[in-house]
Enzyme design. Structure first.
Site, PDB file in Angstrom:
ATOM      1  N   PHE B  39       0.847  -1.196   0.000  1.00 31.99           N
ATOM      2  CA  PHE B  39       0.000   0.000   0.000  1.00 31.99           C
ATOM      3  C   PHE B  39       0.881   1.245   0.000  1.00 31.99           C
ATOM      4  O   PHE B  39       1.718   1.425   0.907  1.00 31.99           O
ATOM      5  CB  PHE B  39      -0.928   0.001   1.228  1.00 31.99           C
ATOM      6  CG  PHE B  39      -1.926  -1.127   1.207  1.00 31.99           C
ATOM      7  CD1 PHE B  39      -3.197  -0.942   0.675  1.00 31.99           C
ATOM      8  CD2 PHE B  39      -1.601  -2.390   1.698  1.00 31.99           C
ATOM      9  CE1 PHE B  39      -4.120  -1.978   0.637  1.00 31.99           C
ATOM     10  CE2 PHE B  39      -2.509  -3.435   1.665  1.00 31.99           C
ATOM     11  CZ  PHE B  39      -3.781  -3.229   1.138  1.00 31.99           C
ATOM     12  N   VAL B  77       2.267  -1.700   4.556  1.00 31.06           N
ATOM     13  CA  VAL B  77       1.991  -0.280   4.403  1.00 31.06           C
ATOM     14  C   VAL B  77       3.327   0.460   4.399  1.00 31.06           C
ATOM     15  O   VAL B  77       4.155   0.266   5.299  1.00 31.06           O
ATOM     16  CB  VAL B  77       1.124   0.218   5.583  1.00 31.06           C
ATOM     17  CG1 VAL B  77       0.875   1.720   5.480  1.00 31.06           C
ATOM     18  CG2 VAL B  77      -0.197  -0.535   5.623  1.00 31.06           C
ATOM     19  N   CYS B  78       3.548   1.290   3.395  1.00 32.92           N
ATOM     20  CA  CYS B  78       4.806   2.050   3.318  1.00 32.92           C
ATOM     21  C   CYS B  78       4.914   3.016   4.488  1.00 32.92           C
ATOM     22  O   CYS B  78       4.031   3.856   4.698  1.00 32.92           O
ATOM     23  CB  CYS B  78       4.889   2.834   2.020  1.00 32.92           C
ATOM     24  SG  CYS B  78       6.262   4.012   2.023  1.00 32.92           S
ATOM     25  N   ILE B  79       6.009   2.915   5.209  1.00 37.02           N
ATOM     26  CA  ILE B  79       6.139   3.732   6.418  1.00 37.02           C
ATOM     27  C   ILE B  79       6.241   5.221   6.110  1.00 37.02           C
ATOM     28  O   ILE B  79       5.640   6.049   6.805  1.00 37.02           O
ATOM     29  CB  ILE B  79       7.333   3.251   7.289  1.00 37.02           C
ATOM     30  CG1 ILE B  79       7.363   4.001   8.617  1.00 37.02           C
ATOM     31  CG2 ILE B  79       8.659   3.383   6.556  1.00 37.02           C
ATOM     32  CD1 ILE B  79       8.204   3.355   9.681  1.00 37.02           C
ATOM     33  N   ALA B  82       2.892   6.472   5.043  1.00 37.89           N
ATOM     34  CA  ALA B  82       1.974   6.384   6.179  1.00 37.89           C
ATOM     35  C   ALA B  82       2.216   7.519   7.168  1.00 37.89           C
ATOM     36  O   ALA B  82       1.274   8.156   7.645  1.00 37.89           O
ATOM     37  CB  ALA B  82       2.123   5.030   6.868  1.00 37.89           C
TER      38      ALA B  82
END
Lengths: 136, 130
Positions: B39, B77-79, B82
């Site tokens: 994501f 989820v891409c940090i 995010a």
């Protein structure tokens, strides 16, 4: 195909500001350099504006990240394709773009251009050669 | 075939996440494998555990969570994306001194390297976005 080097192309189709796609695409490109893959970039449609020279974001409050494209050569990313028709449709030429270069370690670190002007048909052929194409 | 899915748009505003979910479900039913679901961009918002859609509508996050549980999907989820958007898991909230977290436990936070590695390991990387 789960072993060996893959050909990754990052397609940039959107203007640098107005949406976050260009900035976040560049972040993936820079990370991809650490994976020793065969990475190239393509700029087409409004994406050609991402590498125009002398970008100024003063007054818009946007972060000017354009200098990061100039570092691509240092990451061994030196295949940057610019679509000819997209430039023409926007009244641009290669002279309006940043000069993106790399130092060729096989040629006494001579500074060479990373940029290739390609037609829409040639770009289609390049896309066809890729294992992974990530477009935004 | 083994797929990595890249989801670049948030829930409800765009259909991208729904389409990716339907694809994943159909592919798994046909015996294909999903190596990873990544994501990115506004796609990170699909991982919120706090969304309350109307009862007669789908719950996108819960759909993904249920599919992930059934098939042991790796949903990342891409940090960086995010953090920009205020998406935090409990660990990250603690590290950043924030008083709340909102990422559903079916998802995990990691770096963009997971996307590139997903592209390397899968037979196909499919992008769902605009």
């Amino acid at each position: 195909m789960s072993e060996g080097i893959k050909k990754f192309m990052f397609m940039n189709t959107k203007a640098p500001y107005g949406t976050v796609y260009a900035l976040e695409s560049l972040e993936v490109v820079l990370i991809s350099a650490a994976f020793d893959q065969d990475v190239s970039l393509a700029f087409c449609d409004d994406g050609v504006f991402q590498i125009t020279d002398n970008q100024k974001t003063d007054g818009s409050g946007m972060k000017n990240f354009s200098a990061a494209y100039k570092a691509l050569g240092d990451y061994d990313i030196n295949k940057i394709y610019v679509e000819k028709e997209s430039l023409e449709e926007r009244g641009l030429t290669m002279d309006n773009l940043m000069k993106l270069t790399y130092e060729d370690e096989d040629d006494d670190w001579a500074e060479k251009t990373s940029m290739y002007l390609v037609t829409r048909a040639e770009l289609a052929d390049l896309i066809d050669e890729q294992d992974v194409t990530i477009s935004s | 075939m083994n797929f990595t899915l890249l989801i670049n748009e948030g829930p409800y505003q765009h259909q991208a996440s729904d389409t990716a979910y339907q694809f994943a479900k159909a592919a798994l039913e046909k015996g294909h494998e999903i190596y990873r679901v990544f994501f990115y961009n506004d796609g990170v918002n699909n991982a919120t555990r706090l969304a309350i859609p109307p009862q007669d509508d789908r719950n996108i996050t819960e759909n993904w969570a249920a599919l992930a549980k059934e098939h042991e999907l790796d949903m990342v989820v891409c940090i960086a994306a995010a953090q920009r958007r205020g998406m935090l898991d409990a660990d990250e909230a603690g590290r950043q001194g924030k008083d709340a977290d909102n990422i559903h436990p079916a998802f995990r936070i990691s770096g963009l390297g997971q996307l590139v590695e997903g592209g390397i390991q899968a037979d196909r990387l499919l992008t769902f976005g605009d």
